[in-house]
Motif scaffolding. Structure first.
Motif, mmCIF file in Angstrom:
data_model
loop_
_atom_site.group_PDB
_atom_site.id
_atom_site.type_symbol
_atom_site.label_atom_id
_atom_site.label_comp_id
_atom_site.label_asym_id
_atom_site.label_seq_id
_atom_site.Cartn_x
_atom_site.Cartn_y
_atom_site.Cartn_z
ATOM 1 N N HIS A 58 9.751 -13.982 -11.090
ATOM 2 C CA HIS A 58 9.138 -13.660 -9.843
ATOM 3 C C HIS A 58 8.202 -12.581 -9.701
ATOM 4 C CE1 HIS A 58 10.168 -17.639 -7.776
ATOM 5 N NE2 HIS A 58 11.591 -17.111 -8.187
ATOM 6 N N TRP A 59 6.420 -12.577 -9.741
ATOM 7 C CA TRP A 59 5.742 -11.434 -9.789
ATOM 8 C C TRP A 59 4.908 -11.355 -8.397
ATOM 9 C CZ3 TRP A 59 4.947 -8.561 -14.583
ATOM 10 C CH2 TRP A 59 5.593 -8.971 -15.273
ATOM 11 N N VAL A 60 4.435 -10.418 -7.993
ATOM 12 C CA VAL A 60 3.842 -10.019 -6.813
ATOM 13 C C VAL A 60 2.502 -9.282 -7.110
ATOM 14 C CG1 VAL A 60 4.776 -7.748 -6.210
ATOM 15 C CG2 VAL A 60 3.886 -9.243 -4.409
ATOM 16 N N LEU A 61 1.572 -9.628 -6.191
ATOM 17 C CA LEU A 61 0.248 -8.924 -6.320
ATOM 18 C C LEU A 61 0.196 -8.014 -5.394
ATOM 19 C CD1 LEU A 61 -2.145 -11.822 -7.019
ATOM 20 C CD2 LEU A 61 -1.359 -10.379 -8.732
ATOM 21 N N LEU A 62 0.113 -6.716 -5.814
ATOM 22 C CA LEU A 62 -0.306 -5.474 -4.773
ATOM 23 C C LEU A 62 -1.638 -4.827 -4.738
ATOM 24 C CD1 LEU A 62 2.956 -3.444 -5.693
ATOM 25 C CD2 LEU A 62 2.616 -5.300 -4.005
ATOM 26 N N GLU A 63 -2.202 -4.680 -3.768
ATOM 27 C CA GLU A 63 -3.268 -4.238 -3.538
ATOM 28 C C GLU A 63 -3.665 -2.999 -4.524
ATOM 29 O OE1 GLU A 63 -6.958 -4.445 -1.943
ATOM 30 O OE2 GLU A 63 -5.434 -6.040 -1.809
ATOM 31 N N PRO A 64 -4.881 -3.156 -5.296
ATOM 32 C CA PRO A 64 -4.959 -1.826 -6.195
ATOM 33 C C PRO A 64 -5.373 -0.758 -5.707
ATOM 34 C CG PRO A 64 -6.654 -3.470 -6.492
ATOM 35 C CD PRO A 64 -5.541 -4.074 -5.336
ATOM 36 N N ARG A 65 -4.958 0.528 -5.888
ATOM 37 C CA ARG A 65 -5.321 1.770 -5.525
ATOM 38 C C ARG A 65 -4.752 2.134 -4.105
ATOM 39 N NH1 ARG A 65 -9.333 -0.634 -8.083
ATOM 40 N NH2 ARG A 65 -10.181 -0.971 -6.091
ATOM 41 N N ILE A 66 -4.284 1.314 -3.474
ATOM 42 C CA ILE A 66 -3.758 1.483 -1.926
ATOM 43 C C ILE A 66 -2.137 2.173 -1.983
ATOM 44 C CG2 ILE A 66 -3.542 0.623 0.310
ATOM 45 C CD1 ILE A 66 -6.260 0.974 -0.622
ATOM 46 N N ILE A 67 -2.063 3.477 -1.920
ATOM 47 C CA ILE A 67 -0.603 3.917 -1.717
ATOM 48 C C ILE A 67 -0.611 4.646 -0.675
ATOM 49 C CG2 ILE A 67 1.031 5.276 -2.944
ATOM 50 C CD1 ILE A 67 -0.378 4.394 -5.638
ATOM 51 N N VAL A 68 0.283 4.380 0.499
ATOM 52 C CA VAL A 68 0.159 4.885 1.747
ATOM 53 C C VAL A 68 1.451 5.281 1.868
ATOM 54 C CG1 VAL A 68 -1.636 3.795 2.484
ATOM 55 C CG2 VAL A 68 0.365 2.726 2.964
ATOM 56 N N PRO A 69 1.953 6.590 2.760
ATOM 57 C CA PRO A 69 2.989 6.690 3.375
ATOM 58 C C PRO A 69 3.753 5.581 3.940
ATOM 59 C CG PRO A 69 1.401 8.288 4.246
ATOM 60 C CD PRO A 69 0.846 7.071 3.829
ATOM 61 N N ALA A 70 4.984 5.244 3.744
ATOM 62 C CA ALA A 70 5.712 4.028 4.116
ATOM 63 C C ALA A 70 5.770 3.911 5.462
ATOM 64 C CB ALA A 70 7.123 4.111 3.406
ATOM 65 N N HIS A 71 5.934 5.071 6.385
ATOM 66 C CA HIS A 71 6.117 5.115 7.596
ATOM 67 C C HIS A 71 4.988 4.524 8.471
ATOM 68 C CE1 HIS A 71 4.139 8.956 7.554
ATOM 69 N NE2 HIS A 71 4.032 9.069 8.701
ATOM 70 N N THR A 72 3.979 4.506 7.801
ATOM 71 C CA THR A 72 2.694 4.041 8.527
ATOM 72 C C THR A 72 2.504 2.593 8.277
ATOM 73 O OG1 THR A 72 0.967 4.383 6.404
ATOM 74 C CG2 THR A 72 1.428 6.121 7.981
ATOM 75 N N VAL A 73 3.170 2.039 7.511
ATOM 76 C CA VAL A 73 3.071 0.496 7.112
ATOM 77 C C VAL A 73 4.300 -0.442 7.849
ATOM 78 C CG1 VAL A 73 3.163 -1.304 5.403
ATOM 79 C CG2 VAL A 73 2.403 1.003 4.971
ATOM 80 N N PRO A 74 3.977 -1.430 8.818
ATOM 81 C CA PRO A 74 5.007 -2.063 9.440
ATOM 82 C C PRO A 74 5.803 -2.660 8.543
ATOM 83 C CG PRO A 74 2.748 -2.918 10.273
ATOM 84 C CD PRO A 74 2.618 -1.971 8.946
ATOM 85 N N PRO A 75 7.097 -2.602 9.140
ATOM 86 C CA PRO A 75 8.393 -3.293 8.442
ATOM 87 C C PRO A 75 8.082 -4.456 7.815
ATOM 88 C CG PRO A 75 9.324 -2.651 10.418
ATOM 89 C CD PRO A 75 7.764 -2.558 10.494
#
Length: 148
Positions: A58-75
């Motif tokens: 299984h593979w996942v598509l991740l948004e390119p060039r978007i790397i953010v502090p994990a605490h700013t992203v919802p669980p």
């Protein structure tokens, strides 16, 4: 009796175990086409970054060039890349201080129904909609200067 193989794994039959993994992969959005298919979103056609997951096959598509502090992203929206190059969804685990994460493209795809009202995802979804506009989608009254 010795000529048959056991189909039992640690969680029941191997088929049940693989079905559970496939279901979990689906819930996490690990539904991308495998290589050699291009890593493009099947809904908006934008190119993405494709990563294998710890769910075999299984593979996942991740948004390119978007790397953010994990605490700013919802669980359940936090994806990290492990040292062995696999993408892993943190689900409800609280990230360690200083952890950076990625987001699955399906969270911000302009062609999919939003899963929630997270404002940052809404902005990215709108940006993806703008990026997915192609030259052939220009308004009918559009023209180059001096051609009309």
């Amino acid at each position: 009796m010795g000529d048959t193989e056991s189909t039992s794994g640690p969680h029941g039959t191997d088929n049940a175990f693989h079905a559970l993994h496939a279901r979990q992969a689906f819930l996490e959005g690990a539904t991308a086409a495998r290589p050699p298919d291009p890593p493009d979103c099947p809904f908006c056609d934008l190119p993405q970054e494709r990563y294998p997951t710890h769910y075999d096959g299984h593979w996942v598509l991740l948004e390119p060039r978007i790397i953010v502090p994990a605490h700013t992203v919802p669980p359940r929206r936090r994806w990290i890349i492990t040292p062995d190059g696999l993408a892993m969804n943190l689900w409800d685990a609280e990230p360690l201080p200083g952890t950076w994460c990625r987001m699955a493209h399906r969270t911000v795809c302009s062609c999919l129904q939003p899963e929630d009202s997270w404002p940052w995802a809404t902005v990215l979804r709108q940006e993806n909609e703008r990026r997915s506009q192609r030259l052939f989608n220009l308004p009918e009254d559009w023209g180059l200067p001096g051609t009309g």
